[in-house]
Design a protein around this motif. Structure first.
Motif, PDB file in Angstrom:
ATOM      1  N   ILE A 118       0.850  -1.184   0.000  1.00 11.40           N
ATOM      2  CA  ILE A 118       0.000   0.000   0.000  1.00 11.40           C
ATOM      3  C   ILE A 118       0.889   1.238   0.000  1.00 11.40           C
ATOM      4  O   ILE A 118       1.963   1.246   0.612  1.00 11.40           O
ATOM      5  N   VAL A 119       0.433   2.296  -0.709  1.00 13.69           N
ATOM      6  CA  VAL A 119       1.152   3.568  -0.769  1.00 13.69           C
ATOM      7  C   VAL A 119       0.384   4.579   0.074  1.00 13.69           C
ATOM      8  O   VAL A 119      -0.819   4.790  -0.139  1.00 13.69           O
ATOM      9  N   LEU A 120       1.067   5.219   1.048  1.00 13.88           N
ATOM     10  CA  LEU A 120       0.421   6.130   1.987  1.00 13.88           C
ATOM     11  C   LEU A 120       1.091   7.494   1.965  1.00 13.88           C
ATOM     12  O   LEU A 120       2.286   7.618   1.672  1.00 13.88           O
ATOM     13  N   GLU A 121       0.306   8.526   2.292  1.00 10.87           N
ATOM     14  CA  GLU A 121       0.838   9.868   2.511  1.00 10.87           C
ATOM     15  C   GLU A 121       1.444   9.916   3.911  1.00 10.87           C
ATOM     16  O   GLU A 121       0.857   9.396   4.857  1.00 10.87           O
ATOM     17  N   SER A 123       2.172  12.222   6.416  1.00 12.41           N
ATOM     18  CA  SER A 123       1.635  12.892   7.608  1.00 12.41           C
ATOM     19  C   SER A 123       0.265  12.366   7.998  1.00 12.41           C
ATOM     20  O   SER A 123      -0.027  12.180   9.176  1.00 12.41           O
ATOM     21  N   SER A 124      -0.596  12.114   7.014  1.00 13.78           N
ATOM     22  CA  SER A 124      -1.975  11.725   7.328  1.00 13.78           C
ATOM     23  C   SER A 124      -2.230  10.239   7.210  1.00 13.78           C
ATOM     24  O   SER A 124      -3.297   9.769   7.611  1.00 13.78           O
ATOM     25  N   LYS A 125      -1.260   9.495   6.657  1.00 13.22           N
ATOM     26  CA  LYS A 125      -1.427   8.070   6.380  1.00 13.22           C
ATOM     27  C   LYS A 125      -2.624   7.805   5.458  1.00 13.22           C
ATOM     28  O   LYS A 125      -3.253   6.747   5.527  1.00 13.22           O
ATOM     29  N   THR A 126      -2.919   8.785   4.606  1.00 13.99           N
ATOM     30  CA  THR A 126      -4.001   8.632   3.639  1.00 13.99           C
ATOM     31  C   THR A 126      -3.514   7.808   2.458  1.00 13.99           C
ATOM     32  O   THR A 126      -2.445   8.077   1.907  1.00 13.99           O
ATOM     33  N   PRO A 127      -4.265   6.786   2.021  1.00 14.72           N
ATOM     34  CA  PRO A 127      -3.858   6.016   0.837  1.00 14.72           C
ATOM     35  C   PRO A 127      -3.807   6.915  -0.392  1.00 14.72           C
ATOM     36  O   PRO A 127      -4.650   7.785  -0.587  1.00 14.72           O
ATOM     37  N   LEU A 128      -2.812   6.708  -1.240  1.00 19.77           N
ATOM     38  CA  LEU A 128      -2.640   7.487  -2.462  1.00 19.77           C
ATOM     39  C   LEU A 128      -3.052   6.634  -3.651  1.00 19.77           C
ATOM     40  O   LEU A 128      -2.341   5.693  -4.039  1.00 19.77           O
ATOM     41  N   ALA A 129      -4.221   6.938  -4.191  1.00 17.46           N
ATOM     42  CA  ALA A 129      -4.719   6.205  -5.352  1.00 17.46           C
ATOM     43  C   ALA A 129      -4.047   6.717  -6.617  1.00 17.46           C
ATOM     44  O   ALA A 129      -3.924   7.918  -6.823  1.00 17.46           O
ATOM     45  N   GLY A 130      -3.593   5.805  -7.462  1.00 20.05           N
ATOM     46  CA  GLY A 130      -2.987   6.200  -8.717  1.00 20.05           C
ATOM     47  C   GLY A 130      -1.495   6.444  -8.634  1.00 20.05           C
ATOM     48  O   GLY A 130      -0.906   6.977  -9.581  1.00 20.05           O
ATOM     49  N   ALA A 131      -0.861   6.072  -7.521  1.00 19.02           N
ATOM     50  CA  ALA A 131       0.589   6.206  -7.428  1.00 19.02           C
ATOM     51  C   ALA A 131       1.260   5.215  -8.380  1.00 19.02           C
ATOM     52  O   ALA A 131       0.736   4.127  -8.631  1.00 19.02           O
ATOM     53  N   THR A 132       2.413   5.579  -8.897  1.00 19.13           N
ATOM     54  CA  THR A 132       3.133   4.735  -9.851  1.00 19.13           C
ATOM     55  C   THR A 132       4.240   3.974  -9.140  1.00 19.13           C
ATOM     56  O   THR A 132       5.055   4.568  -8.444  1.00 19.13           O
ATOM     57  N   ILE A 133       4.256   2.646  -9.314  1.00 19.16           N
ATOM     58  CA  ILE A 133       5.299   1.788  -8.747  1.00 19.16           C
ATOM     59  C   ILE A 133       6.050   1.164  -9.914  1.00 19.16           C
ATOM     60  O   ILE A 133       5.494   0.328 -10.643  1.00 19.16           O
ATOM     61  N   ALA A 134       7.295   1.581 -10.123  1.00 19.47           N
ATOM     62  CA  ALA A 134       8.086   1.110 -11.260  1.00 19.47           C
ATOM     63  C   ALA A 134       9.215   0.206 -10.767  1.00 19.47           C
ATOM     64  O   ALA A 134       9.833   0.476  -9.727  1.00 19.47           O
ATOM     65  N   ILE A 135       9.480  -0.881 -11.511  1.00 16.67           N
ATOM     66  CA  ILE A 135      10.597  -1.781 -11.216  1.00 16.67           C
ATOM     67  C   ILE A 135      11.744  -1.371 -12.119  1.00 16.67           C
ATOM     68  O   ILE A 135      11.702  -1.577 -13.337  1.00 16.67           O
ATOM     69  N   VAL A 186       5.679   4.880   2.067  1.00 16.70           N
ATOM     70  CA  VAL A 186       5.218   6.178   2.548  1.00 16.70           C
ATOM     71  C   VAL A 186       5.885   7.279   1.729  1.00 16.70           C
ATOM     72  O   VAL A 186       7.108   7.275   1.554  1.00 16.70           O
ATOM     73  N   LEU A 187       5.088   8.239   1.236  1.00 15.41           N
ATOM     74  CA  LEU A 187       5.604   9.345   0.440  1.00 15.41           C
ATOM     75  C   LEU A 187       5.417  10.659   1.189  1.00 15.41           C
ATOM     76  O   LEU A 187       4.387  10.871   1.832  1.00 15.41           O
TER      77      LEU A 187
END
Length: 837
Positions: A118-121, A123-135, A186-187
């Motif tokens: 899961i990718v989270l913001e 400070s708020s631990k809000t999930p980030l929809a549409g984040a890019t995960i590249a290998i 976390v971003l």
């Protein structure tokens, strides 16, 4: 497995020559036992890990021995006429298949692992929809879903995952992929002022995305575009995209690839907006400070949405809520706005925002008594509450309400929208996610007058109640499944007029139930070729007095493919079939809030379109430049138009004014976009044609659609002079829209009457305009919480008099006809002060 092998050993003599009679007598019993053991194997293998079977129970070796043993027995048989030998042959074949499956699965288990997370913001631990995960090592990329989750399979090895999201610092995560893993990434935000609201956008999403004709704009991009009266507007921004045209000067209505405005589905947090305009279309109902991102689908509408032919404009409000209460707003010449957002506890976040125009306050300063009594303003409110019940459950309540007021002492006019949605999101496991919600939409208007004591009111209302359930199941690159259902109850009240002198006049309400089931899948066939396919089944039922009296149902298939020619280029192709069951009665391209929507019925069949599109996409210099060419062809059936001089307002027999036939639209769209650097922007050109052929219009001859524009050019440029100053400009050009003009006249007793040309045989003058703006940030390096900027803009900088309306009249004395052009705007300067705290 043990029972099965024991059965083989016990019946070894069963196949010997000396036991032939015994074999024949016991064949039926043996067949039954073999079937029982056959199902035992299936149950055993399906519930076990194949690698575990091979390693721990040495079953693979036993099956191999059994195959060789069975083949040796079969070699000694001269015939196999009885059922025993047939059963033996099936046993051999099944064993071979089972061996193959176990071997392949074991190798797959050993060579690939599953990575999920899961990718989270931060400070708020809000999930980030549409984040890019590249290998990085293998050049593949993945996108997180609406809950921030991602999952993929890859060969074993050491990898670097690069996770990015616009407005956030990229994250590099090194993993040793020897076993299945679960990650939490976390971003951190890297924004100061202008990146208040951000949109996820992979650098090469235009190359890899399976959907065609999809346009995405971040709020950062939109805020840089010069706007009418200094107010940023998402609808004015999408009117600059290829294939999209404004229906008239300053209007919030838009046409996509030659379609009419009612063929566009506009959603705010999954809720339908029927009229997206304020002040007769000069502003839209969308407050830019509450919007996170928008997507425009030009024909290839996602299967979970339907009911329109031309496009889907999907707008979502912000989910990224900080821990501390913050605010964003602006003060302009025509209106002001303020948005507050924050958190209550660790699990509940909230947002509330509002706008209000105040032209009416300035009018009260006028020396003209009539102007002092003029009412002219609008306001709207947005609110959102999100609560995280658990790590797997969250609920969200979204609300919008807006109202326009215009009037004098003699008459008044009001219209507005209400949109509300309650959504429950649930994660069943790492693969399956659902969103179940209730959406309520309402559009209404009211006109009242009091002229010389004749009091009259006219009201009209549209109500929708929708139930929807959407599911996403992501297992690997071969299975990205979306499925679900929707059901909407439509209630239309076209008009109710009340008058003290003339009594009550009402057009009966109409009701309908529109439902659908859908399923779609996206999968990668290999590293270069990906496809998507799906089917939507829509059902439309007219209702009267609680009973269904008419039904339409349609299958709406979708098919799409993308083939990567290289890491920087691809070709795409798509097919879509859409159906529309409701439509707007409007014979003019000018924007009017007097909307009369009507339903398909036994007399009016639903409109349908088949659309084919193909395109070539190429990026240059590490995705700094995006280029594309898209071709499309639309074939329409049961397309709707109206008879000459049709009476559309308060007409109980509106269906008698409707004419139906066929239509087509085709064109080419060219786009060049620069994403990086101090100088950025885009240039696009559209060459298009839209035609209709309706037997009862224009003597059955093909004529141009009212929204046909042969040529269209849009140029938008931004230049960052320094960290304090940014300059922006747009220039638009479009061929004039088709029009029907008088081509002659005849006279009777000195009175002259016009003779009109064929439908849409003429065109209005070509449209073009230049807008300029300058953004000034006084203290870009300030560490203070209060941050601000000034925006200066000029709409129609060189004062082009673009015709809004062309009317025809004649001299009273001579009868000589003349044309009169009305335009709305000359040069309009404005200034806006934006702030954040």
């Amino acid at each position: 497995m043990y029972v099965y092998l024991r059965h083989v050993v016990q019946h070894r003599s069963f196949f010997s020559k000396k036991s032939q009679k015994k074999c024949n007598n016991r064949s039926k019993t043996s067949y039954t036992r073999i079937l029982i053991n056959f199902h035992s194997i299936i149950r055993f293998v399906s519930n076990q890990d194949c690698a575990f079977i091979v390693k721990k129970h040495n079953s693979l070796k036993l099956i191999l021995n059994y195959i060789f043993f069975s083949l040796n027995l079969y070699k000694n048989q001269s015939v196999f006429a009885d059922i025993t030998h047939i059963i033996m042959l099936y046993r051999i074949l099944f064993s071979i298949v089972l061996l193959f499956l176990i071997t392949v699965h074991s190798l797959a288990q050993q060579q690939t692992v599953t990575i999920e997370g899961i990718v989270l913001e931060k400070s708020s631990k809000t999930p980030l929809a549409g984040a890019t995960i590249a290998i990085a090592e293998i050049g593949k990329g993945y996108i997180s879903d609406e809950s921030g989750y991602f999952k993929f399979s890859s060969p074993t090895g050491n990898y670097t995952l690069i996770t990015s999201f616009v407005g956030y610092e990229s994250n590099k995560t090194k993993i040793s992929a020897s076993t299945n893993q679960k990650l939490e990434i976390v971003l951190s935000s890297n924004t100061d002022l202008d990146e208040v609201i951000v949109t996820a956008r992979s650098k090469d999403i235009n190359i890899t995305n399976l959907s065609m004709g999809v346009e995405r704009l971040s709020m950062t991009e939109i805020k840089r575009i010069p706007a009418l009266m200094g107010e940023v507007d998402v609808i004015k921004a999408i009117q600059l995209l290829p294939g999209v045209q404004a229906t008239s000067e300053g209007s919030s209505g838009f046409s996509v690839r030659g379609g009419s405005p009612d063929q566009n589905l506009i959603l705010l947090d999954n809720t339908t907006i029927y009229n997206a305009s304020h002040l007769m279309g000069f502003f839209s109902v969308f407050n830019n400070d509450v919007i996170s991102d928008l997507e425009l689908y030009k024909g290839d509408i996602p299967l979970k949405h339907g009911g329109r032919l031309s496009s889907l404009l999907d707008i979502k409000t912000i989910d990224d809520i900080p821990d501390k209460t913050t605010g964003t707003g602006g003060l302009g010449l025509i209106l002001s706005r303020l948005v507050l957002k924050g958190k209550t506890g660790k699990k509940t976040s909230w947002m509330i925002g509002g706008r209000r125009s105040y032209a009416d306050l300035f009018l009260k300063l006028s020396s003209d008594e009539d102007m002092k009594g003029l009412t002219l303003y609008f306001y709207d409110l947005n609110a959102k509450i999100t609560h995280r019940i658990s790590n797997k459950d969250n609920i969200s309540l979204n609300m919008y309400y807006g109202q326009d007021n215009f009037g004098t002492k003699l008459y008044g006019f009001k219209y507005g929208n209400l949109a509300s949605s309650l959504t429950w999101g649930h994660s069943y496991n790492e693969n399956l996610y659902s969103r179940i919600g209730v959406n309520i939409s309402q559009y209404n208007y009211k006109l009242n007058s009091d002229i010389e004591g004749a009091v009259m009111t006219w009201e009209s209302t549209i109500n929708d109640i929708m139930l929807r359930a959407d599911y996403s199941y992501i297992n690997n690159s071969f299975l990205n499944l979306n499925f679900g259902m929707t059901s909407t109850l439509h209630s239309f009240t076209p008009g109710t007029v009340k008058s003290i002198d003339y009594g009550r006049y009402k057009i009966d309400e109409t009701y309908a139930l529109e439902s659908s089931l859908y399923a779609s899948n996206e999968q990668s066939l290999d590293d270069r070729w990906s496809i998507k396919y799906g089917l939507r089944w829509s059902l439309f039922q007219n209702i009267k007095k609680g009973n269904i009296f008419n039904t339409y149902q349609t299958l709406e298939p979708r098919l799409g493919s993308v083939y990567k020619l290289s890491d920087h280029s691809s070709i795409k192709a798509n097919y879509a079939h859409n159906t529309q069951y409701i439509q707007l009665a409007n014979s003019s391209s000018s924007n009017s809030p007097l909307d009369v929507w009507f339903l398909s019925s036994p007399k009016i069949k639903p409109q349908k379109v088949d659309m084919l599109s193909a395109g070539y996409f190429h990026n240059l210099e590490d995705n700094t430049y995006e280029t594309s060419v898209e071709l499309y062809y639309k074939s329409l059936k049961n397309v709707i138009d109206f008879a000459d001089h049709a009476d559309l307002i308060l007409n109980k027999n509106l269906e008698d004014e409707v004419r139906t036939g066929k239509g087509k639209a085709y064109g080419a769209e060219f786009m060049v976009r620069k994403n990086k650097g101090r100088l950025n922007g885009f240039i696009n050109y559209t060459l298009s044609r839209a035609e209709r052929t309706i037997p009862d219009i224009n003597l059955g001859k093909t004529y141009l659609s009212p929204y046909d524009k042969t040529n269209s050019i849009n140029i938008a440029i931004n230049y960052e002079v320094s960290r304090k100053i940014t300059l922006s400009g747009i220039w638009v050009y479009a061929t004039g829209t088709p029009a029907t003009y008088p081509s002659g006249r005849f006279g009777i007793d000195g009175e002259y009457f016009p003779i009109y040309s064929g439908r849409n045989e003429y065109r209005k003058p070509d449209y073009h305009r230049l807008d300029l703006s300058c953004t000034y940030v006084p203290n870009p390096n300030s560490k203070k919480r209060w941050k601000s900027e000034w925006s200066f803009s000029i709409y129609n900088a060189y004062g082009r008099k673009n015709p809004y309306m062309i009317t025809f009249d004649q001299e009273a004395d001579t009868g000589i006809p003349y044309a009169e052009s009305v335009y709305l705007f000359n040069m309009v300067p404005s200034i806006t002060y934006n702030f954040k705290f």
